[in-house]
Structures are given as structure tokens and as C-alpha cells.
Write an enzyme that holds these catalytic residues in place. Sequence first.
Site, PDB file in Angstrom:
ATOM      1  N   ASP A  15       0.793  -1.226   0.000  1.00  0.00           N
ATOM      2  CA  ASP A  15       0.000   0.000   0.000  1.00  0.00           C
ATOM      3  C   ASP A  15       0.828   1.279   0.000  1.00  0.00           C
ATOM      4  O   ASP A  15       0.359   2.314  -0.482  1.00  0.00           O
ATOM      5  CB  ASP A  15      -0.956  -0.007   1.188  1.00  0.00           C
ATOM      6  CG  ASP A  15      -2.121  -0.968   0.980  1.00  0.00           C
ATOM      7  OD1 ASP A  15      -2.510  -1.162  -0.180  1.00  0.00           O
ATOM      8  OD2 ASP A  15      -2.632  -1.517   1.959  1.00  0.00           O
ATOM      9  N   TYR A  20     -10.212  -0.409   2.818  1.00  0.00           N
ATOM     10  CA  TYR A  20      -9.715  -0.338   4.192  1.00  0.00           C
ATOM     11  C   TYR A  20      -9.275   1.063   4.574  1.00  0.00           C
ATOM     12  O   TYR A  20      -8.792   1.831   3.734  1.00  0.00           O
ATOM     13  CB  TYR A  20      -8.517  -1.283   4.381  1.00  0.00           C
ATOM     14  CG  TYR A  20      -8.867  -2.622   4.996  1.00  0.00           C
ATOM     15  CD1 TYR A  20      -9.370  -2.708   6.291  1.00  0.00           C
ATOM     16  CD2 TYR A  20      -8.685  -3.804   4.289  1.00  0.00           C
ATOM     17  CE1 TYR A  20      -9.676  -3.934   6.862  1.00  0.00           C
ATOM     18  CE2 TYR A  20      -8.992  -5.038   4.846  1.00  0.00           C
ATOM     19  CZ  TYR A  20      -9.487  -5.094   6.144  1.00  0.00           C
ATOM     20  OH  TYR A  20      -9.795  -6.314   6.699  1.00  0.00           O
TER      21      TYR A  20
END
Length: 806
Positions: free
Chosen positions: A395, A479
Site C-alpha cells: 500500500d 480499508y
Amino acid sequence: MAVSEEKAQGCRSGAAAGKAASPVKPNSGAVMEEITDSPSTTAKASSKGIYGIPIMTRAQRSHPLDPLSAAEIAVAVATVRAAGRTPEVRDSMRFVEVVLLEPEKNVVALADAYFFPPFQPSLLPRTKGGPVIPSRLPPRRARLVVYNKQTNETSIWVVELSEVHAATRGGHHRGKVISSEVVPDVQPAMDAMEYAECEATVKDFPPFIEAMKKRGIDDMELVMVDAWCAGYYSDADAPNRRLGKPLIFCRTESDNPMENGYARPVEGIHVIVDMQNNVVIEFEDRKFVPLPPPDHLRNYTTGETRGGVDRSDVKPLIISQPEGPSFRITGSFVEWQKWNFRVGFTPKEGLVIHSVAYVDGNRGRRPIAHRLSFVEMVVPYGDPNEPHYRKNAFDAGEDGLGKNAHSLKKGCDCLGYIKYFDAHFTNFTGGVETIENCVCLHEEDHGILWKHQDWRTGLAEVRRSRRLTVSFICTIANYEYGFYWHFYQDGKIESEVKLTGILSLGALMPGEQRKYGTTIAPSLYAPVHQHFFVARMDMAVDCKPNEAYNQVVEVNVKVESSGPNNVHNNGFYAEEELLQSELQAMRDCDPSSARHWIVRNTRTVNRTGQPTGYKLIPGSNCLPFCLPEAKFLRRAGFLKHNLWVTSYKSDEIFPGGEFPNQNPRIHEGLATWVKKDRSLEETNIVLWYVCRHLPAGIDFQVHFGLKHLSAVSLKTFTCCNYRYVFGITHIPRLEDWPVMPVERSGFMLMPHGFFNCSPAVDVPPASDVDAKEAETPKDIQTELISKLACSHEDECVMFVNAGGYI
């Protein structure tokens, strides 16, 4: 990094807040900042002060560690664009990242000595004839990652910035290209603009439209296409093409923008998109999997939760600081209690904490760390079926934690008297965007700091703990991740990650069960997965800039063998081992021996003659649950150990390399750097701590290799550059749906012989105002009791005293 201040407590609903303020404010065209003295004025700014020491008559505009301003970003982009050879080259430039090129530590020392707080000349080495103070600091530099959409090339540029006051449309910019270099065989991070283009490309593709019609969907407005990076599984994923492998979801209601569309995953459709040219290059409707039926518990907005009615018994909680906060902020420099540090921010890492120090009485300002940040985050999924096996997100390196940060809304993300910091970025086409209120800084009450009551006299002393919290929150697809650094009055530094958001789900055939996840609703399941976080800590325990007097010691608790020294069989002790080189310092967590690590200064001692130090205390952690041949481990060799320790090198920042997207090289980054096996004795230590989250219900011993882990090496954790890898194994629960309550993971840096006694012993008692506020609920309760109409008075009083509610 601009600073704003908030005192209010309000918290509005998402819809109301959305109308009031947009989280991202594009600066279209002009980027204006206050214009001050000209550079010529600065050049003449040195004059003789008292004792003949030159004094700056006007301070420098920007500290060497301040994040780039909006004007500086605009100048850097304009400089690089102007350097393009042809109009075609200039038009095809896409700006992935524009970030401050952080200077060498001696420049930071010079700035902190004479130009900016803390104004500490002792940071510089002594010279004959007294201090020589330059009139200017070296020019700041920007580092740009540029993707050429025409040639599929990635290049790195360095631009020197003169004193930048403003950049206006068509105006003169002062930037100078220092270097430019094409980096072969890489793909840079994806951009939000590319994700939007990918979604549009897929939704316009006729075979995809037909495939959705087979599943009963005619309205493409309901379809959600989340572009994921391709990773690297074979030569087909080589970086000679810029690839996206999207996941597909479908909402149910076209008139509800807040509907949870992740509740209806679309499976069986294989799509690969050429992100360079915005075309679908592979498409196959491989398997017809019916869409899961709409789940009546899928939504999480007000009035749409379970039962359709929100709680009515939640009373307001107000944090009041009538005299204001205890912190002071000058630009990006923060002072609180005895702590001081600088706040930084980058597109990839997000929040960066610089120059952490503690002011310790007559010992003055004592450095602890030069730089603290999270440098990578990996999320591998444990379902070997399509499409979940390829869900292995990096990420930070593939998306950017900072570029996906939120604008924080007061009263929701932070409470109390808040200081906000804005963050500036470039978008893909080179425009400057500002995330307002991106970083939150505030104080928090943290319960009891210390207490003792003398049982003979009944006299007691108690102090309440307070901590300073610096944080930001980002969204990566489904998320949310909150990153927090907490500073405590007793000298501790806590790093915490909070996970929330929506599970990434899969669809099941009617009646199907799958052991690689948890069934959440009919035909809907959540695959098991893990979250790994890498914290990089450039330590400087009692070291001034350019001093290298640190070492790392591992501590394990041993049980004394039975014998003359342990006749009662109760003996145990702490055994220390010096980690002398990088290969020796690849270490794993071991809760069976209470293992921890201490960074010590070899030249500074406490009152007992022992070296001063700070120890790293691991939090809950776990291993990667995969076989050694797992494809994602090619790019994530740093997950093999919890703790790594390296000798500082300025270009060793990202543990999987700077460009993990479609990276074909095995174990690039940290796992390769340590093969040099550099000495760790009296050096500049960098710790790398790899953290994995361990939620409730997971067998602690199994996760740490204390039982049977045949497929996974038991040596899996290590961090005078500390890198500490920590993480979470997520076995989804029904209670994680429709939005997951926060899970926490982290670690602690704690003084170990750094002070001569408790640094918190001088914290004063709570004020009379605090005491009165604490008594207020009792007064209200007493008033309510007096108004009760009760025929059995004694029973009423007994009920209240027993802790009942009226």
C-alpha cells in the site's frame, strides 16, 4: 506544511460535512503565497551582534526538513516540464511524486543551531576561534518521480529550489535541474486519476457489459471497478507494460451514494487493463457466479444500521482545555512538556517525525531519533482461488499512504484542542492539490501515570497521565488505516496503527462453503488475510548529528539452572547479546523469553555507570502464513524477520525497494542490503520493525512458532537503522461486518537507563478545576436521588450506592 488551529468539538454527519468542506482542494492555475523580502535582502542579512557573533536579521523561510510548500511543488513541476525536449515529451509527463530531498544531517544541525528552533549551537562541533555562522542555508531540493505515458519510462529528477515565494500562471519560476535519470524495468505507484480511468475503460468495454447483463445488471452506474496493481507472478507481469488487474463490485441502489457496494462482489470475470493506453488487453468470463443477494445488514450510515434505529443513550463527551493546550508550535516544530520534534509528511509514507529529543534539566536537549515513519505495508490474502490469490497489496509503494490521506473532521477523528497540518501534493498531471487538516495533533488524558498510598498513614500521591498524539488516516480502497505516534510524560514513545473500514469480500456459489474465509451472509464470504507494517526508525540515542555512537543489544530472559545458585528453583535473569553485524541482527520476536532490544549510546552513561539507552518492546505479532515459494514473498523478503538492523545509508528508505509495483527482482531492498553485513558497533543505527496484527481468538504460541509451524521458518523477525515489521492476522468475524470496529497493533520505545530516575516524578497533581469536573457527575447523581419519589427510601439509596442507574 501549513498549520491550522481548531478548538470546537462538533461532529457532523457525512452528508453535511461533505457540503461544508471538500477534503482535497485543487489549486487551479495560480499558487500564491505571501511575498517577503527578496533574495538579495537575505544575502545581506548577516550583521554583527553582541560579542561579535554574526546574527541573522531575518530567519530563513523554510527549515531544511519542512515538507515542500505548494509553491515549491509548482516550481519543481514547472522546471521539469520546461526541461522536456519536445512538446510531445512535456505533454506525456505524469508526476507520480514530488517530495523534499532531505538534506544531510549536518545541514539539519546547522539549521537547528542558528536558524530555527531549538536554536542549539551545541549541535555543531567546536572549532578554533569560535563559531562561524553562515548567512544562508543551502538551497532546498525537490525529488520528482515522473512517468512518461508515451514511452512507458520512469525517471527521477532532482531540482534545486531558490527561495520560492510564489508561483503564478506564466510567472518566473526559480528552479534548476540538478540531475535526471531514467530508471529501467520499473513501474511507479498508481495514481487516483489512473484508477478512475481504469474504471471507465472497463465499464465501456462491450464484452464486460454483456457479462454483467448475464448477471442481471444493465445499469453500469451500479458497477464499481477497483483497480489493483498486478504484482508479479510471471513474465507476463513484467514492467515493460503498466498493468491493472481490477476487482469488480456492484451496488444495488442507484440513488444511494453511501450504499456499501463491497457487499456484492462480482466473480468469474477476468480483466487486465493496459494502464498506459487505457485499453482492456485481456478479458474472459471464466465462470458464472451469481451475484450475492442484497444483504439487509450491508449499510453503516445513520438510520440504516441493524434495526434501523441508532442508539439514543449516548450523551455528549466534551473535552475542555479552558487555558489552551500545553503544546507550542512554530512552523512544523512542536514543543510539548519536555518533548520536541518536527512534523513532516510525504506522499508515500504519510506522517514523518523528525529530530525527536527530550529536554532533560541540566543535561539539556537529548536526541533520541532522527527520523520515524512507516515505510511499507503489505496485505497478502490467504485464499488460493481466483481472484483472491493475487490480492497482495503493497500500500505504500504501489499506492502511497500519504496521497490517500483524509481531511480530518474535528470532533470525529480527533477531540479537544487540536492543531492541524495541511499537506500538499502533485496530482498526476502536475497540478498542486492540498489536503486540508491532514495531520492532527492534540493532547489526550491517558489514565493513571503513577500512584502510591502508604498503608500505615493512608496518605496517597497520584498523577494522571497525559500524552501528545500526532496522527493521520488514509483510505486504500476498502480499508482505512490510522497511524499514530504517542509521546508520554514518562519518556515513552508509542507507535500505533488502527485498522477499520470494509472487508474485501468474495462471492460463493449457492450452498458453497470455503475454508479460506468466514461466511458473512448468504453467498458472501470474507477471505483470511494479513496486514504487515514496516516502521523505519533512524535512531540517535544521545547522539548529536553526525555522531555515530549507538549499538544494539538483544535481551532474553533466562531461567537459572537448578544448582547451588538456584536452590529454590525460582531464579531467572536477563541475558544480553550485542548484535555486531547486519546479518547477525536479523532477529525474531520470542515471547517465551520476553525478548526485546536496546539501542545504547557507548559514550554516555547514567548515574550507575551504565550506557544510556532506549528499548524496543514488540507488540502482538505473527508470521506470514504461506509457503516459502509464495509469489508475494519475492517482493517482500523483509517479512522473513520481525527486526532488522542496518547501518544508516541515506538512500535505504523503502524495504522492498522504491518501486515494488510489478517488480521482477527477488528480495530487492532490505533483504539484499544486509548481505553487505556492515558493522553495527558504534554506528548510526537504523531499526526496521515488521509488525503483523494478532487479533483476539488467534493462538499466540502458534503464531510465534512455539508449537507446530512446519511450512514456515521459525526465524521470522529482526530490526542501528531499526526497521520493525509488525502486523495482524485477520480471521474475519461476523462482527467485522458491515464496517470493521478498530483493530490495533503497534510497539513501544521506552527509556532504559536513559534517565537517572523516573522522568514522570515531577508531573504536578491534577488541578482543582480537574477535581471539580470529576465531582460533577456525583453532584448530578445526588440531585437526581433527592428528586426521586420512592416509598422505600433505604432501598433507593442502597441501589445507587451499589452502582445502579436511575
